[in-house]
Design an enzyme around this catalytic site. Structure first.
Site, PDB file in Angstrom:
ATOM      1  N   HIS A  63       0.807  -1.228   0.000  1.00 39.16           N
ATOM      2  CA  HIS A  63       0.000   0.000   0.000  1.00 39.16           C
ATOM      3  C   HIS A  63       0.830   1.262   0.000  1.00 39.16           C
ATOM      4  CE1 HIS A  63      -3.295  -2.733   0.849  1.00 39.16           C
ATOM      5  NE2 HIS A  63      -4.076  -1.779   0.401  1.00 39.16           N
ATOM      6  N   GLY A  64       2.081   1.147   0.326  1.00 37.24           N
ATOM      7  CA  GLY A  64       2.891   2.354   0.273  1.00 37.24           C
ATOM      8  C   GLY A  64       4.227   2.155   0.926  1.00 37.24           C
TER       9      GLY A  64
END
Lengths: 489, 448
Positions: free
Chosen positions: A335-336
């Protein structure tokens, strides 16, 4: 370009559908689709079209190599090389700066961390091509000999930049043989309109309200403003923070599922059947169930390509827990490139492990609404972790929810904010549940075969589609920039 | 059983067919309509009247912008920002937003709680002036600040109740103390040259807010804050209290609904108190010729995202023309000196700019001379935009008024006052300026 963009809605999409429908044979249709997809991608990332095409070309060659040397050790070598190559590119572009920044924090080197631009959609299309190469290796599908078809699959504008992560094997047959019946086309239109409305009318409003309560990401992530941000957030009345986190919780689902709705809808219009990516996740009653209903194409990717190969739950409890740990750390990281996302993944790891050990059985026994409240609470607090890259802000907001910053519960301004948006919040909450879908099918059942009723329902559906598109247009005019949240992933 | 099933399926077929027959053409009709509309280029606006800004222009092509993606992004922006009928659509959309909830009161921006206002003011010892007032030559160095303009229009959160908006006031102790100290310092530096008067102008939220809201909102008590700041100034400063007067007139049109300023009528009541402090007789309002400019939509209008409640009830800017023959000149941002009039006819100006009717708006330095007054009395007014509405009333009392907008003016106040032989220096500052660190820093530059 994004789907919730007037240029897309009124120029790109009509031209695409027009050219597509004028084409007689599947070959021409595919050429049209490929060209439109490359233009779509290039519109946002002119340079990185080369990356997209280059990555596909190399992986295509690897997949041919795998097929050629099937049954020998060399096939495995080609697979490993393909994975190293694709994940390597993802690693450089997505995690390069993050890794160097962490190395710098520990060792002091390098002196300057280069900032590497993240090519749009790289997390999605890397996984798509990986699923293809692995499935070829597993013998589940033959390698695609036509490079252009593989490129079309990978660059398909419906799903290329923000999912769902469509696996090659799920649509490989439709690359050459596909047809959309009028019924499917209609279903596609309704799905597309629903997604557009969710994004333009609901998610964008949630976003602007959330930003005004919980600070916009650009401000919250700014290291230089940390002290000011802590001061601002710790003074907020508790009832306002609850509203802010609730709106963020609504936003992230509405925004992301809207994109999937639009992708699935456009797929249906031309005969592609993408799998569902969301199944009303906020109605789940355990964390494990939530993740079977949330971003399904990602969680099933990790299940099939990481969790199962590691042995899944067949090698004893300790090994199961370890496997879950790996999967959830990767999910978080996907997600990041930031520690809060890793923690967010591990947060779910803890609850899923607990559910595997004992909690699951308890949840089965207690009344349904209690297990549902448990799930909503876990997810609600999880989104705070997801929202702030700086852990100190997570802590401030968490404490603030319970008035532990010396902040009041109530203020006139917070009450005003609730009142100003009360109907909107109710509408957004309804939109995350299957209520409307259920109501629709109930009405249809009731109408039965009465032609007057069925006609009335058809007219209502058509009006709803037209009204949603028009209202979304109103909301998007003059709205300068509204990227999808999942763009950053 | 089987036959029934088949029949049912047939019906179902027919039913869905009627949906498709309607839906597919409707969908394409909507897209086609949008497509055609989008390409009627003459319908595309280039300026937004309601937002008072130029809309995004079609981007300039360059290889660099092409490769960086900014060219395409520019086209996206242009496309949606200048979409035909945008003004109507944007306003329809804000009407739609009224359905979001119960909107008796709305707030835009982030409200922060102010510091506690001490009950007892702290009167600091008179500031010690270490440097002698600079020689007159520095006056000539009074030049425009050429750098980029500092952010002067920084509104706090805005509360909208009905068709009246208010700017929140947040007391910030540190900045208030610095403000009081700065005025004291100016008075000390100007000792023997001029008398310093200080007028802190309350804003609407402290005066005309309905009592039902006054105690619930998180806006600091302006009366108490002004008393605190006045009490914290040295005794050489002559403070001019106008809070009670404005409260007495709160039912009148003394603040705009759509803008954070006071009206000329509000400023007149301020002027009456100033006259009292100064010891001259205030000229009755009836002596002035009143001019009115309709259709003013000020700062609150843009701050509340053009709230329809404000659009439907714009303000009127009333101005009172000085009856004396006057000459006014101001220095513009390029340093050019431009003759202007004290009250400008702004009937044709755009809706957002009508407060510029007073003394030509905010300019670094403006000089007004009264051609009919004998003698040489001159004064200096140090102000931000709130002063603009009051200054026209001072014209009758002075031969020359030097107006300094401290946000843009650079120079030494004491030297300037000495050079201009100004006996009176009026600081006219709205209370929001006293909580704004960057503004108070600029004021401090006057005496540094």
């Amino acid at each position: 370009m994004v789907f919730s963009n007037l240029l897309f809605l009124y120029v790109f999409l009509p031209l695409n559908l027009l050219c597509y429908s004028l084409a007689k044979d599947i070959r021409t249709k595919n050429v049209i689709l490929l060209i439109f997809s490359l233009v779509f991608y290039a519109w946002g990332e002119p340079k990185f079209v080369l990356l997209l095409v280059g990555m596909t070309l190399v992986d295509w060659l690897f997949s041919l190599g795998i097929e050629h040397s099937r049954g020998t050790g060399r096939a495995k070598l080609w697979l490993v090389l393909a994975c190293v190559f694709s994940l390597g590119l993802l690693g450089i572009f997505k995690y390069g700066s993050f890794t160097l920044a962490n190395i710098q924090a520990v060792t002091g080197y390098p002196a300057v961390v280069p900032s590497i631009a993240l090519p749009i959609g790289i997390s999605f299309y890397t996984f798509q091509i990986l699923s293809y190469v692995i499935d070829v290796y597993r013998g589940e599908i033959p390698a695609q000999h036509n490079f252009w078809l593989l490129l079309m699959y990978k660059s398909l504008f419906h799903v290329c930049i923000a999912g769902p992560i469509v696996r090659y094997k799920d649509i490989s047959n439709e690359l050459l043989v596909r047809q959309s019946t009028p019924a499917e086309f209609s279903a596609g239109i309704m799905r597309f309109a629903a997604g557009l409305g969710k994004k333009a009318l609901l998610a964008n409003t949630c976003a602007s309200l959330t930003n005004s309560i919980l600070l916009p990401d650009s401000v919250a992530s700014n290291a230089g403003m940390l002290a000011a941000n802590i001061k601002t957030l710790s003074g907020k009345p508790s009832m306002l923070l609850w509203l802010g986190v609730l709106l963020f919780m609504l936003q992230i689902y509405l925004d992301f599922s809207a994109y999937s709705d639009m992708a699935i809808g456009m797929g249906l219009m031309i005969g592609f059947h993408y799998k569902e990516n969301f199944n009303y996740p906020y109605t789940a009653s355990s964390v494990s169930q939530f993740w079977r209903q949330w971003h399904i194409s990602l969680s099933s990717f990790f299940r099939d390509y990481v969790y199962f190969p590691l042995g899944g739950s067949r090698k004893g409890l300790a090994r199961t827990i370890f496997n879950l740990f790996v999967v959830w750390m990767l999910t978080g990281l996907w997600h990041g490139a930031s520690w809060n996302f890793v923690l967010w993944g591990l947060y779910f790891f803890v609850f899923i492990s607990l559910e595997k050990i004992a909690l699951g059985k308890i949840l089965d026994r207690i009344p349904g609404f209690l297990s549902h409240v448990y799930l909503l609470a876990v997810v609600f607090f999880g989104w705070i972790l997801f929202r702030f890259r700086r852990i100190s802000l997570v802590w401030v907001v968490l404490k603030g929810l319970f008035c532990a910053n010396g902040n009041p519960f109530y203020s006139f301004e917070a009450k005003t904010m609730w009142l100003n948006n009360c109907f909107f919040v109710i509408a957004a909450v309804i939109a995350v549940t299957p209520a409307i879908k259920k109501l629709g099918s109930k009405l249809k059942n009731k109408a039965g075969s009465n032609p007057a009723y069925t006609n009335a329902i058809a007219i209502a559906q058509v009006s709803a589609v037209v009204i949603i598109i028009l209202l979304s247009t109103l909301a998007l005019v003059g709205n300068t920039y509204n990227p999808f949240l999942y763009f950053q992933f | 059983m089987n036959s029934i099933r088949i029949k049912f399926d047939e019906k179902k077929e027919r039913r869905t067919a009627s949906l498709e027959e309607l839906l597919i053409p409707s969908f394409f009709a909507v897209l086609a309509l949008g497509f055609i509309l989008a390409f009627i280029l003459p319908l595309r606006p280039s300026v937004s009247q309601s937002e008072k800004r130029k809309l995004t222009a079609f981007p300039q092509f360059s290889m660099q912008s092409l490769f960086s993606g900014s060219y395409f992004e520019g086209i996206d922006l242009w496309f949606s920002d200048t979409f035909p009928l945008r003004e109507q659509m944007v306003s329809a959309n804000s009407d739609l937003k009224k359905l979001y909830g119960i909107n008796t009161v709305q707030i835009s921006g982030d409200v922060e709680k102010g510091d506690d206002i001490p009950d007892a003011p702290t009167r600091p010892p008179a500031p010690v002036i270490t440097t002698a007032p600079p020689a007159e030559t520095t006056v000539e160095q009074t030049t425009e600040k050429p750098a980029e303009p500092i952010k002067t229009q920084e509104l706090n959160s805005v509360l909208l109740a009905g068709d009246q908006a208010y700017e929140y006031y947040t007391f910030v102790r540190k900045t208030a103390d610095r403000y009081a100290a700065e005025i004291s310092k100016a008075a000390a530096k100007l000792k023997g040259i001029s008398t310093v008067y200080d007028m802190i102008v309350p804003t609407g939220i402290g005066i005309i807010i309905p009592d039902s809201l006054r105690n619930s909102i998180n806006s600091s008590d302006q009366n108490k804050a002004i008393k605190y700041m006045y009490g914290s100034m040295s005794e050489t400063v002559k403070t001019v209290s106008i809070y009670d007067t404005l409260m007495a007139h709160k039912a009148e049109y003394i603040y705009f609904r759509t803008d954070h300023h006071w009206t000329a009528l509000g400023a007149y009541y301020g002027y009456e108190q100033l006259a009292k402090a100064k010891g001259f007789r205030a000229i009755p309002l009836s002596k002035y010729q009143k001019v009115s400019f309709k259709g003013f939509l000020g700062s609150f209008y843009s701050e509340t995202d053009k709230n329809p409640a404000l659009t439907k009830h714009p303000d009127t800017v009333d101005a009172y023309k000085p009856f004396n023959n006057t000459l006014m000149k101001y220095t513009d941002s390029k340093g050019k000196v431009i003759p202007w009039s004290v009250i400008t006819d702004v009937s044709d100006w755009s809706a957002g700019t009508k407060y510029n009717a007073f003394i030509g708006g905010d300019n670094s330095y403006t000089v007004i001379s009264n051609q009919e007054t004998a003698g040489n009395a001159s004064c200096i007014v140090v102000k931000e935009s709130f002063g603009n509405a009051l200054i026209p009333f001072l014209v009758a009392h002075y031969k020359t008024i030097h107006v300094i907008d401290y946000r843009y003016w650079d120079g030494d106040l004491a030297a300037f006052a000495k050079a201009k032989k100004a006996k009176d220096v009026f600081f006219i500052n709205n209370i929001s300026a006293t909580r704004n660190e960057s503004l108070v820093s600029r004021m401090e530059d006057l005496t540094d």
